[in-house]
Motif scaffolding. Sequence first.
Motif: not given
Lengths: 216, 216
Positions: A37-49, A51-55
């Motif tokens: 959980y802590a090892g995954v940042s919202l930026r990493a999720i966004a990148a693989e999806a 889009m940008q983190a804020g989105s």
Amino acid sequence: MARPERTTEATKAESGAAESRRRILDVAARLFREQGYAGVSLRAIAAEAGMQAGSLYYHFDSKEDLVVEILDEGIRTVHQGVAEAVGRLPTGAGGEALLRTAILAHLRSLLRLSDYSSANVRIFGQIPEAVRQRSLPVRQAYDRYWDELLAEARGRGLLRADADLRTTRLLLIGALNASLEWFEPARGGVERLAGHYADLIWRGLAPAAGPATGRE
Amino acid sequence: MARPERTTEATKAESGAAESRRRILDVAARLFREQGYAGVSLRAIAAEAGMQAGSLYYHFDSKEDLVVEILDEGIRTVHQGVAEAVGRLPTGAGGEALLRTAILAHLRSLLRLSDYSSANVRIFGQIPEAVRQRSLPVRQAYDRYWDELLAEARGRGLLRADADLRTTRLLLIGALNASLEWFEPARGGVERLAGHYADLIWRGLAPAAGPATGRE
DNA sequence: GATTCTGCCTAACGTTTGTTAGATGGCAAG
DNA sequence: CTTGCCATCTAACAAACGTTAGGCAGAATC
């Protein structure tokens, strides 16, 4: 990148938003399973999806909301998988068949079918207390399902009469979930593992009493 | 705050440094067990150990080094606890006594005696891959101990001859470790839990074949 | 008594984190 | 053609993180 055709009509529910949402959840579930959980940042999720983190905040209010949804879907998936497999059993099925079926279905969901289920097992112990609380009901429903399954089986004489059912459930689910940490498909598939586990739980480690039973 | 008296002589190894180091490890093990690896900052560890974050670097080179030491000590503790308990068994002990003893010793270390052991189980899946690699040897030694224990018992006819030992070990250790997530001493102590687990693993869930065995 | 070592502190560095506000382009409705 | 919503982007925020450099008091050593 290919945009889906729009029907110009009220297919709002199927439009881009829902698709993106699902894609985000899929990606996040996989990453959480792989890196915690802590090892995954919202930026990493966004990148693989894509889009940008804020989105991400257009679809979810916070990282915690996101993970709660994944946790719940993970339990629901394995719960449904086990319940369906058990439901398909013939009415006269014995205790061993019941156990084998439930064990196999649980392991299938965990080890092969669902990133959501495996993410749940992997990160449940890592998330903030508040988040854990929110996802407790779905989890308890699955526990209750097993308790009732075992209780009914024992009631019909299919299981050892003096078995402690709560302990049985905890040992079993604990052992099944732990397999996530070491299972390698190359060493023999899920079916093989499920078979071994069922053998062990069904017959125990005690040597067969007296001379051979003549059954094998 | 009370300073230990100094003997003015070569007790260097017992001086303040070693004490602080041990205190840091103790605090860190407890915090890691409670809040996970990423959930505990060096500042939090330092605060509970009565110093500043930067001061930790006098004793350890990095957070990773600190955690590796805790992981290794955790496994060594449980390994030693089980080996000693098993070693104290009378030479003629049967398979069931062996199993009961090993299970109880493992659970004792995990649930009552050692924050290091429980921290290990709790955070092993959360640490960076590189750290996991570094703590693998100690872990594998414990696995090997169990494999040899089971193999020897089976060789002497104390266990079911067709049991798959690797699977047995994985199921057992997995189930034992999982108890860390839900065990509450108020519901019955470690001894009671160990007893239930041993019963289950030894005898299995299958109803006793034929009429009563006359043993109970 | 001067010097060295020990154990810790203070203060900061650069990075990453979850999160927010405002702007923007495309598509649908009027 | 204009208006407005929808989905996303850009850019920034404050906070927290692991880590490092340099200082400093007290004890040990010479």
